[in-house]
Design an enzyme around this catalytic site. Structure first.
Site, mmCIF file in Angstrom:
data_model
loop_
_atom_site.group_PDB
_atom_site.id
_atom_site.type_symbol
_atom_site.label_atom_id
_atom_site.label_comp_id
_atom_site.label_asym_id
_atom_site.label_seq_id
_atom_site.Cartn_x
_atom_site.Cartn_y
_atom_site.Cartn_z
ATOM 1 N N TYR A 118 37.027 31.754 51.588
ATOM 2 C CA TYR A 118 37.791 30.538 51.274
ATOM 3 C C TYR A 118 36.903 29.343 51.564
ATOM 4 C CZ TYR A 118 41.027 26.650 51.771
ATOM 5 O OH TYR A 118 41.647 25.426 51.643
ATOM 6 N N GLU A 206 39.257 22.871 46.233
ATOM 7 C CA GLU A 206 39.606 24.099 46.955
ATOM 8 C C GLU A 206 39.204 25.288 46.091
ATOM 9 O OE1 GLU A 206 43.343 25.408 49.571
ATOM 10 O OE2 GLU A 206 43.774 25.485 47.414
#
Length: 396
Positions: A118, A206
């Site tokens: 991530y 993101e």
């Protein structure tokens, strides 16, 4: 301004970030053509069909599926396009899917195991610095990771004067447990990602997941991007990416009229001039036992036309049971605002919800007289508490 995954990936690729390649399709036939094109260009045999909506958690809602042949591509794309996709980040009604991204399969076998990470870039408002947030635990359950195992979430703050330094990119790659070719690839990925974030005037990038492939390439498999609205005047190429279908229809209409409007889940409509006074008015409504139905700043030119436009916007919300108008007459005179309210009310005919008007500032007394003598079903107030009491009375 939020972007679709495919648009975010376009920006990333323009800054040298390796992405999972894909083609947008608006119907099942286009999806099959896109799959054939990807197979010819990349050699991929399987394809991933991804719903393009402004919401995360698409996989959990059935908006991301793997197709192993062209027949499955057609079937899956046909099922996803037109569906109302419900995810943990949408309302109960979900979001209608207008298009899909047909993407190459990047989880192919090779010399090493694939790994998902991530990574996001955003502003740390507490320190006033940009920050890279990253974790070894990429994938669909990153929210659960942040809640139950926060020690697996790392952050790296960037000095705005120096920018991202090489040792910081290496530190991130090291903390992700990478070595060799994958380590070098990740340092390049981090540097390019941060460059894309800064030079596109974004408020957030993101990437979940960032994938280490079986041959040690690092790529963005997904991209959730928000561009700072205040920078669109100098990023016109990104302004053209705006998809109004994904936004609140009332907010879009209000924006076109030059009104600062945010839709909320409440029962008292607000019409205020000035953001600070608007926030205080929302607090006042809550203290009176109501819930604000919107944030609406009409600005400094609250004439009859603007007031009427604001009325019409507020009344599009069927949950509104009362309207509180709270205007401070500094630049604009209160009597002009009062006359604008009366004219707007008259033009619109019968407004079926109670209206409480509080005007303070230049010519406030004259404004109160105009409201009180108008013969309309409008209640005037002078003090903040008086307005709150009248809101409470009409709600009960």
């Amino acid at each position: 301004m939020n972007l679709h995954e495919y648009q975010g990936k376009e920006i990333l690729a323009s800054f040298g970030v390796r992405i999972q390649r894909g083609v947008v399709a608006h119907n099942a036939k286009e999806a099959v053509d896109a799959a054939k094109q990807l197979t010819a260009e990349t050699g991929t045999g399987w394809h991933v069909i991804k719903a393009q909506v402004h919401a995360g958690g698409r996989g959990k809602g059935g908006g991301v599926k793997l197709a192993k042949n062209l027949k499955e591509v057609e079937e899956i794309a046909g099922n996803i396009i037109g569906m109302n996709l419900i995810t943990p980040q949408t309302s109960a009604e979900g979001k209608k899917v207008h298009q899909v991204l047909v993407a190459e399969d990047v989880y192919y076998p090779g010399d090493s195991e694939t790994s998902e990470f991530y990574m996001s870039v955003l502003l740390n408002r507490g320190t006033g610095r940009n920050m890279i947030m990253y974790s070894t635990e990429g994938g669909m359950d990153i929210e659960e990771v942040a809640e139950s195992t926060p020690h697996l979430i790392f952050t790296e703050e960037i000095d705005p004067a120096a920018g991202l330094l090489p040792f910081q990119a290496r530190k991130i790659a090291f903390n992700l447990g990478l070595s060799g070719t994958a380590f070098k690839e990740m340092t390049k990925f981090v540097a390019s990602l941060y460059k894309a974030y800064v030079e596109s005037d974004s408020s957030m990038f993101e990437i979940n997941p960032v994938l280490k492939t079986s041959d040690d390439k690092i790529m963005a498999v997904d991209a959730k991007v928000s561009i700072d609205d205040n920078a669109l005047y100098r990023r016109k190429q990104y302004a053209e990416m705006r998809d109004l279908r994904e936004e609140n229809a009332i907010e879009v209409e209000a924006g076109a009229l030059g009104l600062n409007y945010v839709d909320l889940d409440g029962n008292v409509g607000c019409m205020v001039n000035g953001a600070g006074l608007a926030m205080a008015t929302m607090d006042l409504i809550k203290m009176a036992g109501g819930e604000p139905a919107n944030f609406l700043d009409v600005g400094g030119t609250a004439d009859a036309k603007r007031v009427e436009e604001a009325f019409r916007i507020i009344l599009k919300d069927p949950e509104v049971k009362a309207i509180l108008i709270n205007i401070f007459g500094g630049i604009v005179r209160c009597d002009r605002v009062a006359q604008g309210i009366v004219d707007a009310y008259t033009n619109m005919g019968n407004i079926k919800v109670p209206i409480i008007v509080r005007l303070q500032g230049t010519n406030a007394e004259l404004a109160k007289e105009i409201i009180d003598n108008s013969g309309l079903d409008v209640q005037s107030a002078v003090q903040f508490q008086e307005a709150a009491d009248k809101v409470k009375a009409v709600l009960s």
